[in-house]
Design an enzyme around this catalytic site. Structure first.
Site, PDB file in Angstrom:
ATOM      1  N   SER A 176     -63.349  31.012 -41.882  1.00  0.00           N
ATOM      2  CA  SER A 176     -62.850  29.734 -40.884  1.00  0.00           C
ATOM      3  C   SER A 176     -61.610  30.092 -40.806  1.00  0.00           C
ATOM      4  O   SER A 176     -60.827  30.646 -40.966  1.00  0.00           O
ATOM      5  CB  SER A 176     -63.718  28.754 -41.690  1.00  0.00           C
ATOM      6  OG  SER A 176     -63.265  27.581 -40.365  1.00  0.00           O
ATOM      7  N   ASP A 279     -73.429  30.967 -36.267  1.00  0.00           N
ATOM      8  CA  ASP A 279     -72.636  30.297 -35.238  1.00  0.00           C
ATOM      9  C   ASP A 279     -71.670  30.314 -34.178  1.00  0.00           C
ATOM     10  O   ASP A 279     -72.054  31.148 -33.641  1.00  0.00           O
ATOM     11  CB  ASP A 279     -71.151  30.451 -37.014  1.00  0.00           C
ATOM     12  CG  ASP A 279     -69.863  30.557 -36.815  1.00  0.00           C
ATOM     13  OD1 ASP A 279     -69.745  29.438 -36.633  1.00  0.00           O
ATOM     14  OD2 ASP A 279     -69.153  30.872 -37.158  1.00  0.00           O
ATOM     15  N   HIS A 309     -72.159  27.921 -39.862  1.00  0.00           N
ATOM     16  CA  HIS A 309     -70.586  27.589 -40.524  1.00  0.00           C
ATOM     17  C   HIS A 309     -70.716  27.759 -41.411  1.00  0.00           C
ATOM     18  O   HIS A 309     -71.421  26.467 -41.665  1.00  0.00           O
ATOM     19  CB  HIS A 309     -69.962  27.515 -38.855  1.00  0.00           C
ATOM     20  CG  HIS A 309     -68.683  27.445 -39.696  1.00  0.00           C
ATOM     21  ND1 HIS A 309     -67.637  28.976 -39.052  1.00  0.00           N
ATOM     22  CD2 HIS A 309     -67.659  26.893 -40.071  1.00  0.00           C
ATOM     23  CE1 HIS A 309     -66.419  28.379 -39.017  1.00  0.00           C
ATOM     24  NE2 HIS A 309     -66.193  27.580 -39.806  1.00  0.00           N
TER      25      HIS A 309
END
Length: 338
Positions: A176, A279, A309
């Site tokens: 991320s 995601d 995610h």
């Protein structure tokens, strides 16, 4: 301690007052609350854990930048007699939350170091909004320069891990926001002014669900069906960017939406991009694969079906653990084939 925070009300759609009359300017429920007086709250939603030594892994915390008291957690497999690749890892959290001491990262990276045979340096960088970008990029760069120094001086204090480490076989990784940091640190390392890393040698990037954005919405941002307890939705994504980018910037800022071209990307090493099918960042990640490949970068992509995610640290789906095992296998193959 109260820290002064630059606040631009034009950027903000979430201004409200709490019961004490304090103005809350940004909030992601359960993760972070920012007030205009500089007060920032980060509830302990994930426990911090100390480094521990296990039969197959030794981990310890070390200071890598004294002026800012920044530290990293280093994981060393105990079973190998050979020098191992070095994986520098940046945790996720929208640049604003998270820690190298979070239990979910400690557990994931302990297992990763053991299973794929690498020395891991998990970097604890400064967080926004107290420290907006490029602070996290600066911290990542300082971490690499510290590693370069360790490779050259061979200090007794760091011998417990440095003696196991092949500094000429280094990889940058993260998930991320951490993947965004790994990408931008690699760009800085490959710039004209910082191209001499010896004895370090950057062999590849492993970007797990990299956090990028833009003012225009992608299809997955607008329409993807999020699994329950998803780690990222569109509102949270926008809030993270407002807290992290320089005041007055929007999501077309190059730190959020990089300007890909052959001039600044041709020097990048091979890249593995790990993408989650459910995601909201899926389309951004797929676009990144395409534009990097068009710029001459060797890119490998892996798409993990049925998960969202941060599945690899949250285990919030029945598919999380098998997909995490798959991802570790792909990371191992990528690292040992460079």
């Amino acid at each position: 301690m109260v820290t002064a925070i630059s606040y631009d009300p034009r950027q903000n759609l979430n201004v409200r007052k709490d019961q004490h009359g304090i103005v809350v300017v940004e909030e992601i429920e359960g993760l972070i609350k920012v007030c205009n007086n500089g007060h920032v709250e980060r509830p302990p939603i994930v426990p911090n854990v100390p480094p521990v030594s296990l039969p197959d892994i030794t981990s310890k915390d070390v200071i890598f930048h004294s002026p800012t008291n920044l530290w990293s957690r280093i994981y060393v497999p105990n079973t190998s007699r050979n020098k191992l690749p070095l994986l520098v890892y940046f945790h996720g959290g929208g640049f604003s939350v998270g820690s190298a001491a979070w239990k979910c990262y400690h557990d994931f990276l302990s297992t990763l170091a053991s299973k794929i045979g690498v020395v891991v340096m998990s970097v604890n960088y400064r967080l926004a909004p107290e420290n907006r970008l490029p602070a996290a990029y600066d911290d990542g760069f300082h971490a690499i320069m510290w590693l370069k120094n360790q490779a050259m001086v061979n200090s007794k204090e760091q011998y417990w891990w440095s003696s196991k480490c092949n500094f000429s076989n280094m990889f940058l990784s993260g998930d991320s926001a951490g993947a965004n940091i790994a990408y931008h640190v690699s760009i800085r390392l490959n710039s004209n002014n910082n191209n001499n890393l010896k004895p370090l040698c950057l062999k590849g990037l492993i970007l797990i669900q990299p956090f990028f954005g833009g003012e225009s919405r992608t299809h997955s941002e607008k329409y993807s069906v999020q699994p329950s307890y998803s780690a990222l939705n569109l509102s949270a994504s926008d809030t993270y960017w407002r807290m992290a980018l320089p005041v007055g910037s929007n999501r077309d800022h190059p730190w959020c939406r990089p300007r890909f071209n052959s001039n600044n990307n041709m020097k990048l090493p091979s890249v593995l991009i790990c993408i989650s099918e459910m995601d909201i960042l899926k389309d951004r990640n797929l676009e990144m694969c395409s534009v990097l490949a068009d710029a001459g970068v060797k890119v490998e992509k892996q798409v993990y079906k049925g998960v969202g995610h941060a599945f690899h640290i949250l285990h919030n789906s029945p598919l999380s653990q098998p997909r995490t095992q798959d991802m570790m296998s792909h990371m191992k193959a990528f690292i040992h084939n460079q």
